[in-house]
Write a protein that holds these residues in place. Structure first.
Motif, PDB file in Angstrom:
ATOM      1  N   ASP D  70      -5.230  44.688  41.291  1.00 49.40           N
ATOM      2  CA  ASP D  70      -4.592  43.387  41.235  1.00 49.40           C
ATOM      3  C   ASP D  70      -4.954  42.560  42.477  1.00 49.40           C
ATOM      4  O   ASP D  70      -5.266  41.364  42.393  1.00 49.40           O
ATOM      5  CB  ASP D  70      -3.075  43.631  41.185  1.00 49.40           C
ATOM      6  CG  ASP D  70      -2.318  42.476  40.584  1.00 49.40           C
ATOM      7  OD1 ASP D  70      -2.619  42.126  39.433  1.00 49.40           O
ATOM      8  OD2 ASP D  70      -1.449  41.927  41.290  1.00 49.40           O
ATOM      9  N   THR D  71      -4.943  43.222  43.587  1.00 52.25           N
ATOM     10  CA  THR D  71      -5.221  42.557  44.853  1.00 52.25           C
ATOM     11  C   THR D  71      -6.693  42.150  44.938  1.00 52.25           C
ATOM     12  O   THR D  71      -7.025  41.049  45.409  1.00 52.25           O
ATOM     13  CB  THR D  71      -4.869  43.505  46.016  1.00 52.25           C
ATOM     14  OG1 THR D  71      -3.472  43.816  45.924  1.00 52.25           O
ATOM     15  CG2 THR D  71      -5.158  42.863  47.346  1.00 52.25           C
ATOM     16  N   LEU D  72      -7.549  43.053  44.456  1.00 54.21           N
ATOM     17  CA  LEU D  72      -8.970  42.724  44.501  1.00 54.21           C
ATOM     18  C   LEU D  72      -9.284  41.533  43.599  1.00 54.21           C
ATOM     19  O   LEU D  72     -10.153  40.727  43.910  1.00 54.21           O
ATOM     20  CB  LEU D  72      -9.817  43.935  44.099  1.00 54.21           C
ATOM     21  CG  LEU D  72      -9.727  45.114  45.067  1.00 54.21           C
ATOM     22  CD1 LEU D  72     -10.717  46.209  44.676  1.00 54.21           C
ATOM     23  CD2 LEU D  72      -9.980  44.666  46.503  1.00 54.21           C
ATOM     24  N   TYR D  73      -8.558  41.423  42.498  1.00 56.23           N
ATOM     25  CA  TYR D  73      -8.729  40.252  41.640  1.00 56.23           C
ATOM     26  C   TYR D  73      -8.489  38.973  42.431  1.00 56.23           C
ATOM     27  O   TYR D  73      -9.263  38.029  42.357  1.00 56.23           O
ATOM     28  CB  TYR D  73      -7.745  40.303  40.459  1.00 56.23           C
ATOM     29  CG  TYR D  73      -8.203  41.165  39.321  1.00 56.23           C
ATOM     30  CD1 TYR D  73      -9.554  41.289  39.008  1.00 56.23           C
ATOM     31  CD2 TYR D  73      -7.275  41.846  38.541  1.00 56.23           C
ATOM     32  CE1 TYR D  73      -9.965  42.081  37.960  1.00 56.23           C
ATOM     33  CE2 TYR D  73      -7.679  42.634  37.484  1.00 56.23           C
ATOM     34  CZ  TYR D  73      -9.024  42.755  37.196  1.00 56.23           C
ATOM     35  OH  TYR D  73      -9.431  43.536  36.159  1.00 56.23           O
ATOM     36  N   LYS D  74      -7.391  38.992  43.168  1.00 62.38           N
ATOM     37  CA  LYS D  74      -7.053  37.812  43.962  1.00 62.38           C
ATOM     38  C   LYS D  74      -8.197  37.459  44.909  1.00 62.38           C
ATOM     39  O   LYS D  74      -8.593  36.291  45.039  1.00 62.38           O
ATOM     40  CB  LYS D  74      -5.803  38.075  44.809  1.00 62.38           C
ATOM     41  CG  LYS D  74      -4.479  38.070  44.056  1.00 62.38           C
ATOM     42  CD  LYS D  74      -3.339  38.146  45.087  1.00 62.38           C
ATOM     43  CE  LYS D  74      -2.057  38.679  44.467  1.00 62.38           C
ATOM     44  NZ  LYS D  74      -1.058  38.996  45.509  1.00 62.38           N
ATOM     45  N   THR D  76     -11.357  38.440  44.778  1.00 66.35           N
ATOM     46  CA  THR D  76     -12.544  38.045  44.035  1.00 66.35           C
ATOM     47  C   THR D  76     -12.443  36.594  43.571  1.00 66.35           C
ATOM     48  O   THR D  76     -13.403  35.812  43.675  1.00 66.35           O
ATOM     49  CB  THR D  76     -12.729  38.960  42.808  1.00 66.35           C
ATOM     50  OG1 THR D  76     -12.716  40.307  43.241  1.00 66.35           O
ATOM     51  CG2 THR D  76     -14.037  38.656  42.096  1.00 66.35           C
ATOM     52  N   ALA D  77     -11.260  36.256  43.088  1.00 65.63           N
ATOM     53  CA  ALA D  77     -11.049  34.881  42.626  1.00 65.63           C
ATOM     54  C   ALA D  77     -11.270  33.901  43.768  1.00 65.63           C
ATOM     55  O   ALA D  77     -11.880  32.836  43.609  1.00 65.63           O
ATOM     56  CB  ALA D  77      -9.633  34.742  42.065  1.00 65.63           C
ATOM     57  N   LEU D  78     -10.802  34.286  44.941  1.00 64.98           N
ATOM     58  CA  LEU D  78     -10.979  33.443  46.119  1.00 64.98           C
ATOM     59  C   LEU D  78     -12.451  33.125  46.348  1.00 64.98           C
ATOM     60  O   LEU D  78     -12.838  31.972  46.562  1.00 64.98           O
ATOM     61  CB  LEU D  78     -10.415  34.166  47.350  1.00 64.98           C
ATOM     62  CG  LEU D  78     -10.774  33.568  48.701  1.00 64.98           C
ATOM     63  CD1 LEU D  78      -9.874  32.370  48.983  1.00 64.98           C
ATOM     64  CD2 LEU D  78     -10.647  34.597  49.809  1.00 64.98           C
TER      65      LEU D  78
END
Lengths: 209, 209, 209, 209
Positions: D70-74, D76-78
């Motif tokens: 979940d955190t990596l998604y954030k 990556t999105a950044l």
DNA sequence: AATGAATGAGCGTTCATTCAT
DNA sequence: TATGAATGAACGCTCATTCAT
């Protein structure tokens, strides 16, 4: 350390405690059943911390093995005390031998009802491995009996055409049924004697007139 | 509801589902063991929600009772099919009767190995009440056999001095041992036939030459 | 005890054992991780009783402090060996100094991969206090680098408008990244050399053409 | 069910609760640390029974994976929001791009300090697998930066002889150091701006006068 | 001083049972 | 009525710490 080295005090205490844990586990398992017994029950019975249990046994399954092994020793010892299959040569002696063995079983059952309960009722349904152990024990029992029968055939006082192995298993069944009867009515020792008498009669000459 | 009231469709469906749950529970209990079976396993096998289970049975212990009861019905029916104890009057007919009963047991064991496993291995160690049930079953079995023996004595083709009840229990033991042998080696149906033959031999005339 | 009092033999042995425990703890912590290491693991590695551990250290957290402190000494010593920030006066000498320091770090990482792992990966997540320790170490590292930069500005071979403290921290980051790359591929020492070369290039003249 | 089928209410609630558990776990893990967090802590924070946790996640390690994912998604999105590496063609534009990215990182850190703490401090020491994940993330970050550098070389505004991959890793280190500085003094947002400025300076033209 | 046996707090996990929908 | 989400008691097991020897 050679075989004459006496155990240190610590080692003796350790072995003593292990034996006590096995005994406590045996009592719990045979009274309440394996699945109904928590490690803390065993510890509580002994008045020790339940963490102590794990200093001496790997896990719950481990001590079951030890308890069963311990129990099988007792049973093996019972049978080993008996004189050899080929010690008798006549039917009369064989009957006496059978009665003596029957007495021994009676005495064992009366002295160790919890052992009987553990082996015959409890241990049959722990898991497949333990069931296989018990099955194996019974199988060995059948072969053990077959030895006695083979001797009788060789000596000529038993039917020559006996299927000794199968008959041996049947005899084990007769013993099991006696044990189960006993467990269901422990307060009635007379019953066991009557059963033993009838069982030997059946074994020797069957029911036909 | 009296015996003439036809069941409503809903009632029939309800009974149908209950029977299916009992069947599923039977399969789970006999395959995995009672303690290893979760209510959700039973529900999953049937494809129903596991909450539904509790609409039909009080709790896990309750359905075990139903499963065992159901199973005992089957066994009782097996025995009830047999012709009456007093249907035979000669030793020869008795032997034939014994062999027929032995065949029936063989067939039953081969057809219902899971039932045998459940009753003999699993149900013996749930709790004291269930153990008592099984003990009672075996006791009834012994008395049942005793009836046959009593008939034989009355007709004069069996030993007059038989302790028929104890001998009956011994016969139950012989049957149990056969069942246990069978369970330990289900793939070998020949063994069961040999065992049955040896068992009847033992019953009729014992081992003495 | 003043500086002239020689240590007794017992005292020397005590200190020796403490140092060995710290070393063993260091190895366990860096290999298995702090939380995965039991006190008994440390004791076992040394071949001492795990009760002995508590004669020398208050508790598990206590020895972690000692281990980290010990490790920080090593790192501090590494940096202290370097010649003073003001030892160079020209950019060329500065570059040589940088390369020498980079070599030293490379050598240290290759010689002490477990130390690097412990400080950068393990110690960051024990508790807030330990995290603060590591943060402080990095902060000191940044200030340390800043000293070198300040010297360069004073001597006129570095940009006058550098934010030396922040740049110092950035340099520490470059070092950390190199260390992490190294840890992820310890078997590839070439990589570290390439990284060091690129890092010094970056530091001196950036990426712009 | 096609992609337009709206989720049932139950499904929405389920997903909602899972997201809440992940959020609660994230907060506990980042505040207290993974090892210091008990499943019951997560449940207590949400006000649910701790058994409920296991209806949604396999085990403690499982939810850590989910939290990290979940955190990596954030993160990556950044990065994905940033315009492509080849969007700039001059050094001036590149500097602006760098500053914009630096701003983004600053903003992200200020908005998500716990995320930064979890990834950089906590997740590095759970176990080897998680450490490898984080290492991999940093490695990808280095390659990501390298892309930007390669573009600059191709366009001619960056040094032709850059070791872009190694330099990329160094840049990741600069970012990490900034994040760590920030974590150690969250109350001081000015510091981050100063750091970012110095970092971009260093990246572009190094320290040499 | 060194030892290791004993302890029990604490945690991860399971599952029978309840109940709102 | 059927469902399955929620619950929490219960248990197996670990390990830091204590303390008698």
């Amino acid at each position: 350390m050679n075989e004459h080295t006496p155990l240190t005090r610590a080692e003796r205490q350790r072995l003593q405690l292990q034996a006590e844990i096995i005994e406590a586990a045996f009592l719990e398992f045979s009274e309440r059943g394996y699945h109904q017994t928590a490690i803390s029950d065993i510890a509580k019975r002994l008045g020790i911390g339940h963490g102590t249990f794990y200093r001496h046994f790997q896990n719950k399954r481990d001590i079951l093995d030890k308890v069963i092994l311990d129990t099988l020793y007792k049973i093996t010892a019972l049978l080993a005390e008996e004189n050899a299959p080929d010690a008798v040569s006549t039917l009369e002696d064989y009957i006496i031998q059978c009665e003596r063995i029957a007495d021994r079983f009676q005495q064992f059952a009366k002295d160790n009802p919890k052992t009987v309960r553990l082996i015959l009722l409890e241990a049959t349904s722990i898991d497949k491995e333990m069931t296989a152990h018990i099955n194996n024990l019974l199988h060995m029992g059948g072969l053990f009996v077959a030895n006695y029968l083979n001797n009788g055939i060789q000596k000529g006082f038993l039917k020559a055409n006996l299927d000794t192995e199968m008959t041996g298993h049947a005899v084990v069944g007769i013993i099991i049924a006696g044990a189960l009867r006993f467990l269901s009515d422990v307060e009635n020792p007379k019953m066991l004697e009557q059963y033993a008498y009838a069982a030997v009669q059946l074994l020797i000459s069957g029911v036909a007139a």
